[in-house]
Design a protein around this motif. Structure first.
Motif, short mmCIF file in Angstrom:
data_model
loop_
_atom_site.label_atom_id
_atom_site.label_comp_id
_atom_site.label_asym_id
_atom_site.label_seq_id
_atom_site.Cartn_x
_atom_site.Cartn_y
_atom_site.Cartn_z
N TYR A 76 0.79 -1.23 0.00
CA TYR A 76 0.00 0.00 0.00
C TYR A 76 0.83 1.29 0.00
CZ TYR A 76 -3.74 -3.26 0.83
OH TYR A 76 -4.62 -4.30 0.71
N GLY A 77 2.11 1.19 0.38
CA GLY A 77 2.98 2.36 0.32
C GLY A 77 2.86 3.32 1.48
N TYR A 78 2.25 2.91 2.59
CA TYR A 78 2.18 3.77 3.77
C TYR A 78 2.32 2.89 5.03
CZ TYR A 78 -2.83 2.53 3.37
OH TYR A 78 -4.02 1.86 3.23
N PRO A 79 2.61 3.52 6.19
CA PRO A 79 2.86 2.77 7.42
C PRO A 79 1.63 2.04 7.96
CG PRO A 79 3.75 4.98 7.60
CD PRO A 79 2.88 4.95 6.38
N MET A 80 1.89 0.88 8.55
CA MET A 80 0.86 0.09 9.24
C MET A 80 1.45 -0.42 10.55
SD MET A 80 -0.83 -2.18 6.26
CE MET A 80 -1.57 -1.42 4.84
N GLU A 81 0.57 -0.68 11.51
CA GLU A 81 0.99 -1.14 12.83
C GLU A 81 0.76 -2.64 12.99
OE1 GLU A 81 -0.18 -0.47 17.54
OE2 GLU A 81 -1.16 0.73 16.00
N VAL A 82 1.73 -3.34 13.57
CA VAL A 82 1.56 -4.75 13.92
C VAL A 82 0.83 -4.80 15.26
CG1 VAL A 82 2.75 -6.90 14.48
CG2 VAL A 82 3.67 -5.40 12.69
N ARG A 83 -0.27 -5.53 15.30
CA ARG A 83 -1.09 -5.61 16.52
C ARG A 83 -1.44 -7.07 16.86
NH1 ARG A 83 -5.94 -1.14 16.39
NH2 ARG A 83 -4.66 0.71 16.56
N TRP A 84 -1.86 -7.25 18.10
CA TRP A 84 -2.35 -8.54 18.60
C TRP A 84 -3.85 -8.42 18.78
CZ3 TRP A 84 -1.42 -13.48 19.20
CH2 TRP A 84 -2.14 -14.21 20.13
N ASP A 85 -4.60 -9.36 18.23
CA ASP A 85 -6.05 -9.41 18.42
C ASP A 85 -6.34 -10.39 19.55
OD1 ASP A 85 -8.81 -10.24 18.25
OD2 ASP A 85 -8.87 -9.28 16.28
N GLU A 86 -6.70 -9.86 20.69
CA GLU A 86 -6.93 -10.68 21.90
C GLU A 86 -8.05 -11.68 21.69
OE1 GLU A 86 -5.81 -11.96 25.52
OE2 GLU A 86 -4.92 -10.17 24.66
N ASP A 87 -9.14 -11.28 21.07
CA ASP A 87 -10.30 -12.17 20.89
C ASP A 87 -10.01 -13.30 19.91
OD1 ASP A 87 -11.83 -10.67 22.67
OD2 ASP A 87 -12.50 -9.32 21.07
N ALA A 88 -9.36 -12.99 18.81
CA ALA A 88 -9.09 -14.01 17.79
C ALA A 88 -7.75 -14.72 18.01
CB ALA A 88 -9.10 -13.37 16.40
N ALA A 89 -6.91 -14.18 18.90
CA ALA A 89 -5.62 -14.76 19.27
C ALA A 89 -4.67 -14.89 18.07
CB ALA A 89 -5.79 -16.10 19.97
N TYR A 92 -1.73 -9.31 13.51
CA TYR A 92 -2.16 -8.82 12.21
C TYR A 92 -1.56 -7.44 11.96
CZ TYR A 92 -5.47 -5.84 14.75
OH TYR A 92 -6.03 -4.91 15.57
N CYS A 93 -1.63 -6.98 10.72
CA CYS A 93 -1.21 -5.62 10.36
C CYS A 93 -2.45 -4.76 10.32
CB CYS A 93 -0.52 -5.61 9.00
SG CYS A 93 1.05 -6.45 9.02
N HIS A 94 -2.43 -3.69 11.11
CA HIS A 94 -3.58 -2.80 11.18
C HIS A 94 -3.41 -1.63 10.23
CE1 HIS A 94 -7.05 -0.75 12.72
NE2 HIS A 94 -6.32 0.32 12.96
N ASP A 95 -4.37 -1.47 9.35
CA ASP A 95 -4.39 -0.37 8.40
C ASP A 95 -5.21 0.77 9.01
OD1 ASP A 95 -4.70 1.39 6.33
OD2 ASP A 95 -5.39 -0.09 4.87
N HIS A 96 -4.54 1.77 9.56
CA HIS A 96 -5.23 2.89 10.22
C HIS A 96 -6.10 3.68 9.25
CE1 HIS A 96 -3.43 2.88 14.27
NE2 HIS A 96 -2.47 2.22 13.65
N ARG A 97 -5.78 3.62 7.99
CA ARG A 97 -6.56 4.36 7.00
C ARG A 97 -7.81 3.59 6.58
NH1 ARG A 97 -1.83 6.96 3.20
NH2 ARG A 97 -0.62 7.71 4.94
N LEU A 104 -4.97 -6.93 8.16
CA LEU A 104 -4.23 -7.53 7.05
C LEU A 104 -3.33 -8.63 7.56
CD1 LEU A 104 -3.28 -4.19 5.31
CD2 LEU A 104 -5.08 -5.77 4.63
N SER A 105 -3.11 -9.62 6.75
CA SER A 105 -2.31 -10.78 7.09
C SER A 105 -0.87 -10.39 7.46
CB SER A 105 -2.31 -11.73 5.88
OG SER A 105 -1.13 -12.42 5.74
N MET A 106 -0.22 -11.23 8.27
CA MET A 106 1.17 -11.01 8.63
C MET A 106 2.09 -11.21 7.43
SD MET A 106 1.45 -9.83 11.63
CE MET A 106 3.15 -10.11 12.06
N GLN A 107 1.57 -11.72 6.34
CA GLN A 107 2.37 -11.81 5.11
C GLN A 107 2.82 -10.42 4.68
OE1 GLN A 107 3.51 -14.52 3.73
NE2 GLN A 107 4.56 -13.41 2.11
N GLU A 108 2.03 -9.41 5.04
CA GLU A 108 2.39 -8.03 4.74
C GLU A 108 3.73 -7.67 5.39
OE1 GLU A 108 1.90 -4.65 2.63
OE2 GLU A 108 0.52 -6.33 2.59
#
Length: 127
Positions: A76-89, A92-97, A104-108
Motif C-alpha cells: 500500500y505504500g504507507y505505514p501500518m501497525e503490527v497488533r495482537w487481536d486478543e479475541d481471535a488470538a 495482524y497488520c492494522h491499516d489505520h486508513r 491484514l495478514s502477517m504476510q504483509e
C-alpha cells in the motif's frame, strides 16, 4: 537465539531487551501439552514498561517483528501497525486508513520493512 519479548520504557522513552522477565512464571504441562503464563503486572513494580511480544515473523530484511512495530507497507505504500487481536488470538497488520476492522495478514510484514515502533514513533502513522 530469537528474542521473544522486548519492553518500551514509558518514562525514559526507550526500548529495552533486558527487563527481567522471569521465565519461571511460564510453565509447560507435558501431559496436556499446554503452556501457562501467569499474567505479569509490571506496573506494580513501578517499572512503567509496556511489554511487547515477538510475532515470530521477520520483515523482508530478516528483522523480527514485534507487537507495536510499524512497517512501511510494500503493498500500500504507507505505514501500518503490527497488533495482537486478543479475541481471535493472532497478530495482524492494522491499516489505520482502512478503519478499525481492517486486519491484514502477517504476510504483509514479510514483504515490507519495519520502520519503527508505535511507542517511539506514533507520528509515523500520519504519513
Amino acid at each position: 537465539m530469537n528474542q521473544l519479548f522486548k519492553a518500551w520504557h514509558k518514562e525514559r522513552k526507550q526500548m529495552s531487551w533486558e527487563f527481567g522477565l522471569n521465565p519461571t512464571k511460564i510453565t509447560f504441562d507435558d501431559l496436556t501439552n499446554e503452556i501457562a503464563c501467569e499474567k505479569l503486572d509490571f506496573d506494580e513494580h513501578d517499572w512503567n514498561m509496556t511489554i511487547l511480544q515477538s510475532t515470530g515473523v521477520p520483515d523482508k530484511n530478516g528483522e523480527q517483528a514485534f507487537n507495536g512495530d510499524l512497517i512501511m507497507s510494500n503493498t500500500y505504500g504507507y505505514p501500518m501497525e503490527v497488533r495482537w487481536d486478543e479475541d481471535a488470538a493472532y497478530f495482524y497488520c492494522h491499516d489505520h486508513r482502512g478503519g478499525e476492522e481492517d486486519h491484514l495478514s502477517m504476510q504483509e510484514v514479510r514483504e515490507s520493512e519495519i520502520i519503527g515502533s508505535i511507542n517511539s514513533n506514533p507520528d509515523m502513522l500520519s504519513r
